[in-house]
Write a protein that holds these residues in place. Structure first.
Motif, PDB file in Angstrom:
ATOM      1  N   GLN A 164      41.810  40.794   0.943  1.00  0.00           N
ATOM      2  CA  GLN A 164      41.961  41.889   1.900  1.00  0.00           C
ATOM      3  C   GLN A 164      40.683  42.143   2.679  1.00  0.00           C
ATOM      4  OE1 GLN A 164      43.691  45.311   0.113  1.00  0.00           O
ATOM      5  NE2 GLN A 164      43.576  46.584   1.950  1.00  0.00           N
ATOM      6  N   PHE A 165      39.538  41.798   2.080  1.00  0.00           N
ATOM      7  CA  PHE A 165      38.261  42.091   2.720  1.00  0.00           C
ATOM      8  C   PHE A 165      37.429  40.829   2.856  1.00  0.00           C
ATOM      9  CE2 PHE A 165      39.388  46.257   1.208  1.00  0.00           C
ATOM     10  CZ  PHE A 165      38.923  47.092   2.215  1.00  0.00           C
ATOM     11  N   VAL A 166      36.703  40.765   3.952  1.00  0.00           N
ATOM     12  CA  VAL A 166      35.662  39.748   4.111  1.00  0.00           C
ATOM     13  C   VAL A 166      34.403  40.489   4.550  1.00  0.00           C
ATOM     14  CG1 VAL A 166      34.872  37.704   5.321  1.00  0.00           C
ATOM     15  CG2 VAL A 166      37.288  37.914   4.725  1.00  0.00           C
ATOM     16  N   LEU A 167      33.455  40.609   3.638  1.00  0.00           N
ATOM     17  CA  LEU A 167      32.142  41.167   3.953  1.00  0.00           C
ATOM     18  C   LEU A 167      31.136  40.058   3.667  1.00  0.00           C
ATOM     19  CD1 LEU A 167      32.340  44.723   2.331  1.00  0.00           C
ATOM     20  CD2 LEU A 167      32.507  44.159   4.748  1.00  0.00           C
ATOM     21  N   ARG A 168      30.571  39.498   4.732  1.00  0.00           N
ATOM     22  CA  ARG A 168      29.744  38.313   4.558  1.00  0.00           C
ATOM     23  C   ARG A 168      28.380  38.519   5.183  1.00  0.00           C
ATOM     24  NH1 ARG A 168      31.250  32.079   6.325  1.00  0.00           N
ATOM     25  NH2 ARG A 168      29.594  31.064   5.132  1.00  0.00           N
ATOM     26  N   ALA A 169      27.342  38.217   4.415  1.00  0.00           N
ATOM     27  CA  ALA A 169      25.965  38.340   4.898  1.00  0.00           C
ATOM     28  C   ALA A 169      25.259  37.007   4.727  1.00  0.00           C
ATOM     29  CB  ALA A 169      25.231  39.428   4.121  1.00  0.00           C
ATOM     30  N   ASN A 170      24.532  36.605   5.760  1.00  0.00           N
ATOM     31  CA  ASN A 170      23.800  35.338   5.719  1.00  0.00           C
ATOM     32  C   ASN A 170      22.407  35.536   6.305  1.00  0.00           C
ATOM     33  OD1 ASN A 170      23.614  32.229   5.697  1.00  0.00           O
ATOM     34  ND2 ASN A 170      23.125  32.766   7.810  1.00  0.00           N
ATOM     35  N   ASP A 171      21.437  34.819   5.761  1.00  0.00           N
ATOM     36  CA  ASP A 171      20.110  34.769   6.367  1.00  0.00           C
ATOM     37  C   ASP A 171      19.432  33.462   5.978  1.00  0.00           C
ATOM     38  OD1 ASP A 171      18.339  36.869   7.936  1.00  0.00           O
ATOM     39  OD2 ASP A 171      16.992  35.690   6.677  1.00  0.00           O
ATOM     40  N   ILE A 172      18.591  32.982   6.869  1.00  0.00           N
ATOM     41  CA  ILE A 172      17.932  31.702   6.658  1.00  0.00           C
ATOM     42  C   ILE A 172      16.763  31.809   5.686  1.00  0.00           C
ATOM     43  CG2 ILE A 172      16.339  31.967   8.591  1.00  0.00           C
ATOM     44  CD1 ILE A 172      16.729  28.976   9.185  1.00  0.00           C
ATOM     45  N   HIS A 173      16.205  33.005   5.516  1.00  0.00           N
ATOM     46  CA  HIS A 173      15.010  33.183   4.698  1.00  0.00           C
ATOM     47  C   HIS A 173      15.390  33.575   3.260  1.00  0.00           C
ATOM     48  CE1 HIS A 173      12.423  32.835   8.179  1.00  0.00           C
ATOM     49  NE2 HIS A 173      13.158  33.731   8.801  1.00  0.00           N
ATOM     50  N   PRO A 174      15.022  32.775   2.266  1.00  0.00           N
ATOM     51  CA  PRO A 174      15.375  33.087   0.871  1.00  0.00           C
ATOM     52  C   PRO A 174      14.821  34.427   0.407  1.00  0.00           C
ATOM     53  CG  PRO A 174      14.574  30.819   1.075  1.00  0.00           C
ATOM     54  CD  PRO A 174      14.299  31.494   2.389  1.00  0.00           C
ATOM     55  N   GLY A 175      13.619  34.790   0.868  1.00  0.00           N
ATOM     56  CA  GLY A 175      13.042  36.069   0.456  1.00  0.00           C
ATOM     57  C   GLY A 175      13.878  37.246   0.922  1.00  0.00           C
ATOM     58  N   ALA A 176      14.381  37.177   2.148  1.00  0.00           N
ATOM     59  CA  ALA A 176      15.233  38.249   2.665  1.00  0.00           C
ATOM     60  C   ALA A 176      16.534  38.332   1.884  1.00  0.00           C
ATOM     61  CB  ALA A 176      15.513  38.035   4.145  1.00  0.00           C
ATOM     62  N   VAL A 177      17.096  37.174   1.530  1.00  0.00           N
ATOM     63  CA  VAL A 177      18.340  37.156   0.758  1.00  0.00           C
ATOM     64  C   VAL A 177      18.116  37.757  -0.628  1.00  0.00           C
ATOM     65  CG1 VAL A 177      20.070  35.654  -0.308  1.00  0.00           C
ATOM     66  CG2 VAL A 177      19.309  35.212   2.031  1.00  0.00           C
TER      67      VAL A 177
END
Length: 534
Positions: free
Chosen positions: A379-392
């Motif tokens: 029912q939900f798609v909440l997706r977060a992406n970032d190129i920097h491992p520290g930020a993730v």
């Protein structure tokens, strides 16, 4: 839900009394509330006054009682540009909020009952300060020196209601002065620290004359945090004295960011919430929640391809789960939130019970919201992406502290390589992002915007709605997309734009005019070209 009542025996000056702490258990993801009474000093009674007539002379001649249950006037502040969004929030929070009016682009005034103001304290997502008006000068009155401030306090401030605890004792206080048009202020009132000190001294002097003692000052968690706003004009000053419903500091903090979990370029939580409200995310979620047949994930899909430390995705998850910011602050143990100052004030109402009931309601809504989100993983798609491992790592740490990590799909890759798993021609996914724009971060700015352009134009399906925050015109122009809407925002000394795009395969919508070929350069994104304004 189950409840546990904890009874504590305490003594103060030889008098025994009981304290009852209320705890609601269990709550989804440990959304537990602990409401405990604030500490109190046993002080000299108000009856310790040499003359009743002297008291009458000290009481304001024409001021409503601060302890009255009648509606009071309030001021809520926010990030410049989000005042209309804050006003819409207030309209929806409680029916007893009225007379909502914008005060510039960074504040809203309104009237509300005490109960309604407590609802605002619990539920507002965009406000930074929530202040109740104590007293103000008339338009024709002007102040010029500390003596005038003392006279204003003596004549206009109901000190007994303001600093009395209703039990014969005194509440602690702090004073902060904010100066508007400081160049127009009289010299004796042009320093914020000394002006705040004059206000504090004036209040203490009135109390001393009435009962022979003085209230204590507490700068960390005062019972009555006072905020005085002075405005200079024609060589004099007007003053509006407010008391803050919450401890000193800003309501933008939710508490899930602590210690290392604060990125150097992190967006304020209140800004993220305001941007999401402007983008219509809450409307999408509410529509899906209110429609029992709404199981199409296209209605409740949100992707941040450059999430950084996760401000947008975390606030989006809180809205989807119907978790109030006030409840999150209590969960994350932000100091002074269990029993905020407003609950400690002298009042004709049982503010402690009102606050407890509001938190019970917020807890029940959070539990229902979390269960609803987990009822169907599709029912939900909440997706977060970032190129920097520290930020993730920071994003995941914050999401874990908030109890939301299992609701968010987190990835660590270049935005250029990101795919839309919800890649359905009929789907309508909301993309929100805050890519680097030089002044914020100057690492890989050009390649970041190139990757974002590819993701939006070549990966996102038709009818995708995208919102991009940018601090420079050339950066957004490099996307080579035609904007549909733009909301001006100001944070610090940066003028930003929250820009909406509707992605379409129509070449007229995607291509850039041949007569206008913006070129993104490192100099442009670092803000070197000051003349290229929005």
């Amino acid at each position: 839900s189950k409840s546990i009542i904890i009874v504590i025996m305490a003594r103060c000056h030889g008098i025994s009394f009981f304290l009852v702490a209320w705890i609601l258990l269990p709550l989804a993801n440990s959304y537990t509330i602990n409401v405990s009474p604030p500490s109190r000093n046993c002080r000299t009674s108000w009856s310790a006054v040499s003359s009743h007539n002297a008291d009458d002379d000290l009481a304001p001649a024409h001021h409503h009682s601060l302890s009255s249950a009648a509606p009071a006037s309030y001021l809520a502040t926010c990030i410049p540009g989000l005042a209309p969004c804050l006003a819409r929030e207030l309209e929806e929070i409680h029916p007893e909020i009225a007379d909502i009016s914008l005060s510039g682009n960074a504040a809203v005034t309104f009237t509300a009952t005490r109960e309604a103001s407590l609802h605002v304290l619990c539920w507002t997502r965009t406000a930074h300060r929530l202040l109740e008006l104590v007293a103000a000068t008339d338009e024709e009155d002007q102040l010029y020196d500390p003596n005038d401030i003392h006279s204003f306090i003596k004549q206009e401030v109901d000190v007994r209601d303001l600093l009395g605890d209703g039990k014969g004792g005194l509440l602690t206080l702090s004073v902060k002065a904010i100066l508007n048009n400081p160049r127009q202020l009289p010299k004796d009132l042009s320093h914020s620290h000394y002006t705040a000190l004059s206000i504090k001294n004036g209040l203490c002097d009135v109390i001393r004359d009435m009962r022979g003692d003085r209230p204590d000052v507490d700068i960390d968690d005062p019972d009555v945090p006072l905020v005085a706003m002075l405005r200079g004009y024609n060589g004099g000053a007007s003053i509006s004295l407010y008391r803050s419903l919450h401890p000193p500091g800003s309501l933008h903090k939710r508490g899930y960011r602590q210690g290392s979990a604060i990125h150097k370029a992190a967006m304020k939580e209140s800004l993220a919430a305001g941007l999401l409200l402007e983008a219509g995310w809450k409307e999408r979620v509410d529509a899906a929640r209110n429609d029992e047949n709404a199981v199409d994930s296209s209605n409740i899909c949100l992707v941040d391809p450059m999430a950084g430390s996760g401000s947008l995705i975390l606030e989006a998850a809180m809205m989807a789960a119907d978790i109030s910011p006030g409840l999150m602050r209590i969960r994350c143990k932000v100091p002074g939130q269990n029993v905020p100052p407003v609950v400690r004030w002298k009042s004709d109402l049982d503010s402690t019970k009102l606050w407890k009931d509001i938190l019970v309601g917020a807890s029940q809504r959070a539990k229902a919201g979390l269960e609803w989100m987990r009822s169907d993983e599709t029912q939900f798609v909440l997706r977060a992406n970032d190129i920097h491992p520290g930020a993730v790592d920071i994003l995941e740490e914050s999401a874990g502290a908030a109890g939301l990590l299992n609701l968010i799909h987190v990835s660590n890759m270049d935005c250029y390589d990101l795919e839309m798993k919800n890649n359905n021609k009929d789907a309508s996914c909301l993309v929100v992002t805050n890519p680097p724009w030089g002044v914020r971060l100057d690492e890989d700015v050009v390649s970041s915007w190139d990757a974002l352009r590819h993701f939006l134009r070549d990966v996102c399906p038709d009818n995708t709605e995208a919102w991009v925050l940018s601090g420079h015109k050339a950066a957004t122009a490099s996307l080579k997309l035609r904007r549909n809407k733009m909301v001006p925002i100001k944070t610090g000394d940066q003028d930003l734009r929250w820009v909406q795009y509707i992605i379409s395969s129509n070449q007229e919508q995607r291509k850039v005019s041949k007569t206008r070929k913006p070129r993104l350069s490192t100099a442009a994104t670092t803000g070197a070209d000051k003349g290229d304004s929005w």
